[in-house]
Design a protein around this motif. Structure first.
Motif, PDB file in Angstrom:
ATOM      1  N   ASP A 115      -1.560  29.960  11.835  1.00 39.73           N
ATOM      2  CA  ASP A 115      -2.239  29.452  13.026  1.00 39.73           C
ATOM      3  C   ASP A 115      -1.279  29.393  14.200  1.00 39.73           C
ATOM      4  N   GLU A 116      -1.836  29.146  15.362  1.00 33.74           N
ATOM      5  CA  GLU A 116      -1.012  29.084  16.570  1.00 33.74           C
ATOM      6  C   GLU A 116      -0.259  27.774  16.674  1.00 33.74           C
ATOM      7  N   GLN A 117      -0.879  26.697  16.195  1.00 29.88           N
ATOM      8  CA  GLN A 117      -0.293  25.378  16.416  1.00 29.88           C
ATOM      9  C   GLN A 117       0.981  25.134  15.604  1.00 29.88           C
ATOM     10  N   THR A 118       0.942  25.462  14.310  1.00 28.98           N
ATOM     11  CA  THR A 118       2.098  25.183  13.458  1.00 28.98           C
ATOM     12  C   THR A 118       2.775  26.451  12.945  1.00 28.98           C
ATOM     13  N   GLY A 119       2.171  27.597  13.217  1.00 36.77           N
ATOM     14  CA  GLY A 119       2.712  28.854  12.689  1.00 36.77           C
ATOM     15  C   GLY A 119       3.102  29.816  13.781  1.00 36.77           C
ATOM     16  N   TRP A 175      -6.685  30.443  14.123  1.00 38.55           N
ATOM     17  CA  TRP A 175      -6.086  30.663  12.803  1.00 38.55           C
ATOM     18  C   TRP A 175      -6.583  31.997  12.248  1.00 38.55           C
ATOM     19  N   ALA A 176      -5.860  32.510  11.264  1.00 38.94           N
ATOM     20  CA  ALA A 176      -6.223  33.765  10.602  1.00 38.94           C
ATOM     21  C   ALA A 176      -5.602  33.791   9.219  1.00 38.94           C
ATOM     22  N   VAL A 177      -6.126  34.655   8.378  1.00 37.27           N
ATOM     23  CA  VAL A 177      -5.512  34.924   7.083  1.00 37.27           C
ATOM     24  C   VAL A 177      -4.594  36.123   7.283  1.00 37.27           C
ATOM     25  N   GLN A 178      -3.331  35.946   6.944  1.00 40.86           N
ATOM     26  CA  GLN A 178      -2.353  37.031   7.039  1.00 40.86           C
ATOM     27  C   GLN A 178      -2.132  37.583   5.647  1.00 40.86           C
ATOM     28  N   ILE A 179      -2.288  38.900   5.526  1.00 39.48           N
ATOM     29  CA  ILE A 179      -2.066  39.582   4.249  1.00 39.48           C
ATOM     30  C   ILE A 179      -0.894  40.537   4.437  1.00 39.48           C
ATOM     31  N   ASP A 180       0.175  40.303   3.705  1.00 43.14           N
ATOM     32  CA  ASP A 180       1.321  41.213   3.711  1.00 43.14           C
ATOM     33  C   ASP A 180       1.237  42.063   2.450  1.00 43.14           C
ATOM     34  N   ILE A 181       1.370  43.380   2.629  1.00 39.88           N
ATOM     35  CA  ILE A 181       1.189  44.320   1.541  1.00 39.88           C
ATOM     36  C   ILE A 181       2.524  44.962   1.199  1.00 39.88           C
ATOM     37  N   SER A 182       2.886  44.883  -0.060  1.00 38.39           N
ATOM     38  CA  SER A 182       4.134  45.465  -0.535  1.00 38.39           C
ATOM     39  C   SER A 182       4.144  46.968  -0.317  1.00 38.39           C
TER      40      SER A 182
END
Length: 141
Positions: free
Chosen positions: A42-46, A70-77
């Protein structure tokens, strides 16, 4: 590491509940087969939008009708292709609407566009191979 951001409709708590139901919990985030690393930002704490081009944020706001916080962040190997896994998680998260963005295009994608393999400007959602080919054709490596 490649990254996808998902902006589901509905409340953050509903999205967290979906992630809890369908994915394995790892401390403060979720994972899928040790190849996808999923967290809510999120913008506030992230750091959400901290490295985004303001024009891309504006395009996103138009697509969903408001400024998301806010959003769901998906990091892909990089060890895997990841396309099927990303589509699986995005389908879960966008079941009731919303959009997703990827590293390869500046546009938000809807679930029907993602699942049907819609091609826009030569690229599909999460089209890293197509992006690589287009970059090679235009002399960028």
């Amino acid at each position: 590491m490649r990254t996808v951001f998902v902006f589901p409709t509905g409340e953050r708590a509903e999205t967290v509940a979906v992630l809890d139901r369908h994915l394995s919990k790892q401390r403060h985030s979720w994972g899928l087969d040790g190849n996808l690393y999923i967290d809510v930002d999120d913008e506030q704490t992230g750091y959400l939008f901290s490295d985004w081009d303001p024009e891309d944020v504006a395009i996103l706001e138009v697509a969903i009708g408001h400024h998301p916080t806010w959003a769901v962040q998906i990091d892909i190997s990089g060890r895997i292709d990841g396309t099927a896994e990303v589509h699986q998680v995005v389908a879960l998260l966008l079941e009731h609407g919303g959009v997703a963005t990827d590293d390869y295009t500046a546009r938000p994608w809807t679930l029907p566009e993602i699942l049907s393999g819609t091609v826009i400007d030569g690229l599909r959602f999460f089209g890293f191979r197509g992006h690589y080919e287009l970059s090679r054709e235009h002399g960028h490596s």
